[in-house]
Design an enzyme around this catalytic site. Structure first.
Site, PDB file in Angstrom:
ATOM      1  CG  ASP A 187       9.212   0.109   1.346  1.00  0.00           C
ATOM      2  OD1 ASP A 187      10.380  -0.522   1.491  1.00  0.00           O
ATOM      3  OD2 ASP A 187       9.254   1.333   1.211  1.00  0.00           O
TER       4      ASP A 187
ATOM      5  CG  ASP B 262       2.151  -2.988  -1.339  1.00  0.00           C
ATOM      6  OD1 ASP B 262       2.560  -3.295  -0.272  1.00  0.00           O
ATOM      7  OD2 ASP B 262       2.773  -1.604  -1.391  1.00  0.00           O
TER       8      ASP B 262
ATOM      9  CG  ASP C 176       4.593   1.273  -2.888  1.00  0.00           C
ATOM     10  OD1 ASP C 176       5.160   2.369  -2.494  1.00  0.00           O
ATOM     11  OD2 ASP C 176       4.234   0.321  -2.373  1.00  0.00           O
TER      12      ASP C 176
END
Length: 198
Positions: free
Chosen positions: A22, A185, A20
């Protein structure tokens, strides 16, 4: 008798990695938090982790709908208007994006070891380019990047669409999803990876 809920499943070796972006490679989540706090302050409301967790990893319009509905401001601010207002503020913040600690080291290590790596992010192209403009060399180490506005990505996370699209673009595809490690996250992103069998 074994308790299967605590017994780890046995998997084969990891051959590919999907990141991922961001909040994982780039410290951009703070920008979304800051802007959303500014907007909610006008309505005497606060932006908290439980709301952020529901929004993270989703396509922009999906996250915007969660934002206005969960905060109870949908009568005053539509999801579309929220996005327009948020966009104006984010455009100025994204070019200052910094790498998170350890991100560069891990990406470079995996690349040096010949592990195929890529990025699968809900960010659209215009945001991706703003966020990564100072980090082009690091992102050039990725085999490929799949963005949230990619035609193969019909639904945002927790749908597995983005991770399945990313897996399908590695050389020698198809890659067995069980051999792919996803770094995420966001709770919805973790669920998307699991939904993809990774």
């Amino acid at each position: 008798m074994a308790n299967f809920s605590t017994t780890p499943s046995v998997k084969g070796p990891i051959t590919h990695v999907i990141f991922d972006m961001d909040g994982l490679l780039l410290d951009t989540e703070k920008f979304y938090t800051e802007v959303q706090q500014i907007i909610l302050a006008r309505y005497n409301k606060t932006f908290d982790w439980s709301l952020k967790a529901k929004m993270m990893g989703r396509k922009a319009i999906e996250a915007a709908q969660v934002f206005v509905q969960e905060t109870g401001i949908s009568d005053s601010l539509s999801a579309e208007d929220f996005l327009v207002e948020r966009e104006e503020m984010l455009q100025h913040m994204f070019p200052t994006s910094e790498l998170l600690p350890g991100a560069s080291h891990l990406v470079r290590h995996l690349h040096a070891k010949g592990i195929p790596i890529c990025v699968a992010t809900g960010s659209h192209r215009r945001h991706f380019e703003l966020k990564t403009q100072r980090h082009g060399e690091l992102f050039s180490l990725m085999h490929h990047v799949v963005l949230g506005d990619d035609p193969e990505v019909k639904k945002g996370k927790p749908s597995p669409d983005i991770f399945l699209a990313a897996a399908g673009r590695f050389e020698g595809s198809p890659v067995d999803p069980k051999k792919i490690l996803v770094f995420e996250d966001a709770p919805s992103g973790v669920l998307a990876a699991k939904n993809a069998g990774m």
